[in-house]
Design an enzyme around this catalytic site. Sequence first.
Site, short mmCIF file in Angstrom:
data_model
loop_
_atom_site.label_atom_id
_atom_site.label_comp_id
_atom_site.label_asym_id
_atom_site.label_seq_id
_atom_site.Cartn_x
_atom_site.Cartn_y
_atom_site.Cartn_z
N ASP A 9 22.47 2.94 33.17
CA ASP A 9 21.46 3.36 34.17
C ASP A 9 21.84 3.07 35.63
O ASP A 9 21.01 2.55 36.39
CB ASP A 9 20.10 2.70 33.87
CG ASP A 9 19.56 3.07 32.49
OD1 ASP A 9 20.21 3.83 31.76
OD2 ASP A 9 18.47 2.58 32.13
N ASP A 47 18.54 6.84 32.42
CA ASP A 47 17.09 6.83 32.24
C ASP A 47 16.60 8.21 32.70
O ASP A 47 16.92 8.64 33.81
CB ASP A 47 16.50 5.70 33.12
CG ASP A 47 15.26 5.05 32.52
OD1 ASP A 47 15.16 4.96 31.29
OD2 ASP A 47 14.39 4.62 33.31
N HIS A 53 5.55 10.77 31.96
CA HIS A 53 5.92 9.66 31.06
C HIS A 53 4.88 8.54 31.06
O HIS A 53 4.32 8.17 32.10
CB HIS A 53 7.30 9.10 31.46
CG HIS A 53 7.90 8.24 30.41
ND1 HIS A 53 7.95 6.87 30.50
CD2 HIS A 53 8.46 8.56 29.21
CE1 HIS A 53 8.53 6.39 29.40
NE2 HIS A 53 8.86 7.40 28.61
N LYS A 107 17.94 8.66 27.90
CA LYS A 107 16.92 7.90 27.16
C LYS A 107 15.60 7.93 27.89
O LYS A 107 15.57 8.19 29.10
CB LYS A 107 17.40 6.47 26.93
CG LYS A 107 17.62 5.73 28.23
CD LYS A 107 18.31 4.42 27.99
CE LYS A 107 18.32 3.57 29.21
NZ LYS A 107 16.98 3.28 29.78
N CYS A 152 17.04 -2.84 30.60
CA CYS A 152 17.87 -1.93 29.81
C CYS A 152 19.19 -2.55 29.37
O CYS A 152 19.67 -2.25 28.27
CB CYS A 152 18.06 -0.63 30.56
SG CYS A 152 16.48 0.25 30.66
#
Length: 204
Positions: A9, A47, A53, A107, A152
């Site tokens: 990320d 990401d 979301h 992801k 992450c």
Amino acid sequence: MKDALILIDIQNDFCPGGSLAVNEGDQIIPIVNQLQKQFDLVIATQDWHPADHISFAANHTNKKVGEFIDVNGNPQILWPVHCAQGTHGADFVEELDMSKVKKVFQKGTNKQIDSYSGFFDNDHKNSTGLGDYLKLEGVENVYIVGLATDYCVKYTVIDALSLGFNTNVVIDACRGVKLNPNDVENAIQDMEKAGAKIIMSNSL
Ligand code: VGL
Ligand code: ZN
């Protein structure tokens, strides 16, 4: 014993000026670019959230960043809008050398569940394909760098270990969000307890 370097990320929103900026996040980039020269296989995660979301505080009424909601019985911390698909914030940092990156795994693409790990959604029901990919490539040792140490990076490391990879965290090439002052130290402890080796880039 095949090695892979996994870049977690390294995106604009996690660097200074971004919406979920990690302190000194940009300082890892020269280290990561240098490190890539020592690996034959380099993989990146990204990401990559839909605008609606569940992890975005803005998508819940009367909820602020840092508050928690319940997602199927599990706590979900609410974040600022970040890494929304197709936005500049979701792009890899321009200074990051992407020329050696063989494959990108995205992801957090399911609006209903967050995904800190590069391998699985937080409920472990869906995989990104990263684990199978590394196994097909014959990878045994993974070296993890990127953002953020306490989210992450940590969850990717724990899943890598659970999948049987010999897992190293290049800690000077990681930075944390640090919602709480000890979050990075705690994340390092959690990763070590799970079996990860914490190393410095100059030891490679
Ligand atoms: C991350 C919070 C939310 C990370 C991603 O990359 O560590 N943290 N989404
Ligand atoms: Zn996210």
